[in-house]
Design an enzyme around this catalytic site. Structure first.
Site, PDB file in Angstrom:
ATOM      1  N   ASN A 479      -1.952  -5.181   1.053  1.00 43.27           N
ATOM      2  CA  ASN A 479      -2.064  -3.855   1.658  1.00 43.27           C
ATOM      3  C   ASN A 479      -3.514  -3.429   1.710  1.00 43.27           C
ATOM      4  OD1 ASN A 479      -1.700  -3.159  -1.452  1.00 43.27           O
ATOM      5  ND2 ASN A 479      -2.628  -1.370  -0.489  1.00 43.27           N
ATOM      6  N   CYS A 480      -3.815  -2.501   2.603  1.00 43.74           N
ATOM      7  CA  CYS A 480      -5.116  -1.846   2.614  1.00 43.74           C
ATOM      8  C   CYS A 480      -4.871  -0.373   2.326  1.00 43.74           C
ATOM      9  CB  CYS A 480      -5.851  -2.071   3.932  1.00 43.74           C
ATOM     10  SG  CYS A 480      -5.051  -1.340   5.377  1.00 43.74           S
ATOM     11  N   TYR A 481      -5.672   0.506   2.870  1.00 45.83           N
ATOM     12  CA  TYR A 481      -5.600   1.930   2.559  1.00 45.83           C
ATOM     13  C   TYR A 481      -4.283   2.560   3.012  1.00 45.83           C
ATOM     14  CZ  TYR A 481      -7.754   6.533   1.775  1.00 45.83           C
ATOM     15  OH  TYR A 481      -8.073   7.783   1.313  1.00 45.83           O
ATOM     16  N   ARG A 483      -1.858   0.518   5.204  1.00 37.76           N
ATOM     17  CA  ARG A 483      -0.985  -0.473   5.835  1.00 37.76           C
ATOM     18  C   ARG A 483      -0.472  -1.521   4.857  1.00 37.76           C
ATOM     19  NH1 ARG A 483      -4.033  -1.934  11.538  1.00 37.76           N
ATOM     20  NH2 ARG A 483      -4.848   0.146  11.964  1.00 37.76           N
TER      21      ARG A 483
END
Length: 540
Positions: A479-481, A483
């Site tokens: 995951n990122c910030y 998503r």
């Protein structure tokens, strides 16, 4: 081939988040330190005029400023950590060792070749001191390059195992053994190559400065336009942390990059007005004001019978965008159903930055209202000219509102709440889903503010797995910030409709075997619960 390149770029973009998301915390704390040492605030609030609070503020600012002058090692460790497929802790530790090896190898080679300048004449020489070692000034690029190299070598050799007496040299130790000669050779090579590269970077920075407002417009537009690809971080990061975003002498020390410059200027009371380079981090007008106007337009143009539901969906999204600067929940509500609006939004984002530059704003505004207040108000109007930022923001609120309303009605765009008869309004809340499962037909009494995702149940994770085509279809989870980033065996098995309507995903982006599912700020918890549900807690 194209999909493979995009996948690599997205993975690199995600890895950049590791250091990039930490650095603003240092900036905010420097700003807080400034509150306790700001002469004007002390005049207005006499209680601050005491050695305890003033000393605390000075220590806080002084202790965090070295982070800005050591970005190379921060990016090196962060990127190696982010790109490592497994045993991330070992990758981060190895990157630290590799960084030191590179520095000392370059320093010794330059010393033997007589390339080192007098340490008292470093400014303007292209050389600098890094961790007390005199080397070529590669800035944050050194960290990025070494982080990439360490990650590649780590992923290639981390599983190496030897027998008998050589067992101790397997795994992470063998990775370091491979890296040593490679880094020494690179240090020698960059001693000759980097001055040429730096000249090219400086020339590019000159071109950007010469284009003036056109360059700012292109920058601001691209930064939003690349949101669907997840590559927008690659647009702004070089301007925030390298010489592309400006070079300034603050307190006798040279800082490169817009964010590094204004962090240093915040802590320096001798600076009366922030540098013009702060414009590269004034990306928040569309987040704080523009998209709020867009949401009002979408709400007012929704079908009457859907307005209650639309309000319930848009209010939390507006609050998140305005307060924290997280825009994806709103952008994904119209990005695919009305791409024309997303292009217009990107253009307006670029134009807002041009307006700020033309009107002489020096306000810091990369995200939402919280950052804006913490950074600008303590510094005062003279140093930041923050009222200009607010005035431009209000103007763009109305520009967004009237433009979106006109285009939605004129072209009958199917934004949220304007779906065809029989289609469900997208971006359902978790509470909506629970009501659907329990066969409750009445939603009139639903509280429109109580719509936040609660990704704690195993049932929620099971729905995500079902939407992704089953456990066997999920190769990796990250995951990122905002998503959930996944590698999928067969992308055709992904059920976008299920993910959007039953797990409240704001958007689903498929690019080959890479699939991004946008959930917003709750995504770390969603990922954690998903991994527990699948029994993959050890993937890190």
């Amino acid at each position: 081939m194209k999909a493979k390149i995009m996948d690599s770029m997205q993975k690199f973009s995600k890895a950049m988040f590791v250091p990039v998301l930490i650095l603003p915390i240092a900036g905010i704390l420097i700003a807080i330190g400034n509150v306790f040492t700001n002469p004007r605030l002390i005049e207005q609030i006499p209680i601050l005029n005491n050695p305890v609070t003033m000393g605390f503020g000075s220590i806080l600012s002084a202790s965090l400023l070295p982070i800005l002058t050591n970005l190379g090692i921060i990016f090196c460790v962060g990127i190696a950590l982010g790109l490592a497929n497994k045993k991330k802790a070992e990758a981060a530790f190895t990157s630290l060792l590799g960084y030191l090896v590179f520095l000392y190898a370059m320093n010794k080679f330059m010393e033997l070749r007589g390339m080192l300048v007098d340490p008292t004449e470093l400014q303007g020489s292209g050389q600098t001191m890094v961790l007390g070692i005199q080397v070529l000034d590669m800035g944050v690029f050194l960290g990025i390059i070494l982080g990439l190299i360490v990650a590649l070598v780590h992923n290639r050799f981390i599983d190496t195992v030897f027998n008998n007496a050589f067992q101790v040299y397997g795994g992470a130790r063998f990775v370091f053994i491979v890296l040593i000669p490679l880094l020494v050779v690179l240090a020698i090579l960059f001693s000759f190559v980097w001055p040429v590269v730096q000249t090219g970077i400086d020339n590019l920075g000159g071109v950007i400065k010469e284009t003036g407002n056109l360059g700012i417009f292109i920058y601001g537009t691209l930064e939003r336009l690349l949101i669907p690809t997840g590559l927008h971080h690659l647009v702004y990061t070089p301007f925030l942390y390298t010489s592309l975003g400006g070079v300034a002498d603050v307190g006798g020390q040279v800082f490169e990059g817009a964010r590094n410059i204004y962090f240093a200027e915040i802590a320096d009371p001798a600076i009366k007005v922030l540098s013009s380079s702060v414009i590269w981090d004034a990306r928040g007008v569309s987040k704080m004001f523009g998209l709020v106007g867009a949401c009002l337009a979408m709400y007012q143009t929704a079908k009457p019978e859907n307005k209650f539901k639309v309000k319930a969906i848009l209010i939390p999204a507006v609050v998140t965008s305005f307060i924290a600067g997280v825009t994806e929940p709103i952008e994904f509500s119209f990005m695919f159903v009305a791409p024309m609006l997303f292009v217009i939004h990107s253009v307006f984002s670029g134009l807002s930055m041009v307006a700020l530059n033309v009107l002489g704003s020096r306000a810091i505004g990369p995200n939402g209202f919280i950052d804006f207040v913490l950074y600008n108000l303590p510094l005062g109007i003279e140093k930041t000219r923050w009222p200009v930022y607010i005035a431009v923001g209000i103007c763009f609120f109305f520009i967004y509102y009237f433009t979106f309303r006109l285009l939605i009605t004129k072209f009958n765009l199917k934004t949220i709440g304007r779906e065809e008869l029989g289609q469900e309004t997208k971006l359902f809340s978790k509470k909506d889903y629970n009501q659907k499962q329990q066969a409750q037909s009445e939603i009139d009494n639903e509280d429109p503010l109580n719509v936040q995702i609660e990704p704690t149940s195993d049932q929620f994770s099971a729905l995500i797995v079902e939407g992704l085509g089953g456990d066997g279809n999920i190769k990796s989870i990250d995951n990122c910030y905002t998503r959930l980033r996944l590698k999928i065996v067969d992308p055709t098995l992904v059920d976008e409709e299920l993910l959007k309507t039953e797990t409240q995903a704001k958007g689903v982006i498929k690019n080959g075997e890479s699939v991004h599912v946008v959930y917003g700020l709750t995504v770390p918890q969603i990922r954690e619960n998903l991994e527990k549900h699948l029994g993959r807690e050890e993937e890190e």
